[in-house]
Design a protein around this motif. Sequence first.
Motif, PDB file in Angstrom:
ATOM      1  N   PRO A  27      54.959  36.579  47.368  1.00  0.00           N
ATOM      2  CA  PRO A  27      53.601  36.927  46.931  1.00  0.00           C
ATOM      3  C   PRO A  27      53.433  36.871  45.400  1.00  0.00           C
ATOM      4  CG  PRO A  27      54.334  38.445  48.622  1.00  0.00           C
ATOM      5  CD  PRO A  27      55.527  37.595  48.250  1.00  0.00           C
ATOM      6  N   ARG A  28      54.453  37.228  44.659  1.00  0.00           N
ATOM      7  CA  ARG A  28      54.353  37.157  43.193  1.00  0.00           C
ATOM      8  C   ARG A  28      54.245  35.715  42.728  1.00  0.00           C
ATOM      9  NH1 ARG A  28      58.472  41.875  40.927  1.00  0.00           N
ATOM     10  NH2 ARG A  28      57.045  43.575  41.409  1.00  0.00           N
ATOM     11  N   VAL A  51      45.389  34.078  47.040  1.00  0.00           N
ATOM     12  CA  VAL A  51      46.801  34.267  47.405  1.00  0.00           C
ATOM     13  C   VAL A  51      46.944  34.252  48.919  1.00  0.00           C
ATOM     14  CG1 VAL A  51      48.700  35.944  47.415  1.00  0.00           C
ATOM     15  CG2 VAL A  51      47.498  35.444  45.283  1.00  0.00           C
ATOM     16  N   SER A  52      46.005  34.875  49.614  1.00  0.00           N
ATOM     17  CA  SER A  52      46.065  34.959  51.076  1.00  0.00           C
ATOM     18  C   SER A  52      45.993  33.596  51.754  1.00  0.00           C
ATOM     19  CB  SER A  52      44.945  35.853  51.606  1.00  0.00           C
ATOM     20  OG  SER A  52      45.153  37.175  51.171  1.00  0.00           O
ATOM     21  N   ARG A  55      49.669  32.651  51.322  1.00  0.00           N
ATOM     22  CA  ARG A  55      50.577  33.711  51.772  1.00  0.00           C
ATOM     23  C   ARG A  55      49.823  34.653  52.702  1.00  0.00           C
ATOM     24  NH1 ARG A  55      55.928  33.332  50.840  1.00  0.00           N
ATOM     25  NH2 ARG A  55      55.894  35.520  51.335  1.00  0.00           N
ATOM     26  N   THR A  58      49.586  38.887  53.075  1.00  0.00           N
ATOM     27  CA  THR A  58      49.756  39.614  51.810  1.00  0.00           C
ATOM     28  C   THR A  58      48.670  40.681  51.721  1.00  0.00           C
ATOM     29  OG1 THR A  58      50.647  37.648  50.731  1.00  0.00           O
ATOM     30  CG2 THR A  58      49.834  39.399  49.292  1.00  0.00           C
ATOM     31  N   THR A  62      49.389  44.897  47.399  1.00  0.00           N
ATOM     32  CA  THR A  62      50.502  44.141  46.818  1.00  0.00           C
ATOM     33  C   THR A  62      50.017  43.315  45.638  1.00  0.00           C
ATOM     34  OG1 THR A  62      51.631  44.024  48.949  1.00  0.00           O
ATOM     35  CG2 THR A  62      52.257  42.374  47.299  1.00  0.00           C
ATOM     36  N   VAL A  63      48.903  42.634  45.821  1.00  0.00           N
ATOM     37  CA  VAL A  63      48.334  41.829  44.738  1.00  0.00           C
ATOM     38  C   VAL A  63      47.981  42.730  43.563  1.00  0.00           C
ATOM     39  CG1 VAL A  63      46.362  40.384  44.063  1.00  0.00           C
ATOM     40  CG2 VAL A  63      47.520  39.988  46.255  1.00  0.00           C
ATOM     41  N   ASN A  66      50.988  44.011  41.630  1.00  0.00           N
ATOM     42  CA  ASN A  66      51.563  42.934  40.824  1.00  0.00           C
ATOM     43  C   ASN A  66      50.711  42.614  39.602  1.00  0.00           C
ATOM     44  OD1 ASN A  66      54.138  41.922  41.995  1.00  0.00           O
ATOM     45  ND2 ASN A  66      52.871  41.900  43.824  1.00  0.00           N
TER      46      ASN A  66
END
Length: 147
Positions: A27-28, A51-52, A55, A58, A62-63, A66
């Motif tokens: 995810p990072r 991001v989703s 990934r 996620t 979490t996003v 980060n």
Amino acid sequence: MSAPTNVASLPELEQYLADKGFKLTGPRRALLRVLWEADCGLTAEELFRRVSRTRPGTNFSTVYRNLEALNGLGVICLVKSGQQAGAFELNLTGRHHHHIICRACGRTRRIDFCPFEQWPGVEGFVSTGHAFEVYGYCEECLARNRK
């Protein structure tokens, strides 16, 4: 922590972060790629959606965690845009900058102009920082409203 100043590619950014002890999870890496490819600042929600796509599964938390970690490392900055959610962008030049912000869509772009450089100061006051944002309408929103 200060921003990295000689990063010219995503692999160089990842190496910089690894050297700082930042573990590069899936995810990072996805978040870094989205930030690298963005042409303007993106809100946490926009970053989460992008991001989703690569990934799935996620979490928004979490996003966001980060983003906070990257902000703490000086790799990104949060641009507050009035009443809309702030936008995150990479901060890899280490140069001082400001932003223009569209009132309709919230798109945020970096500008290297700083009017504060000509500020004469005020007697009896020591400035420790400033923010300068210009609000208006981007070309896309202007064109949409003309139709």
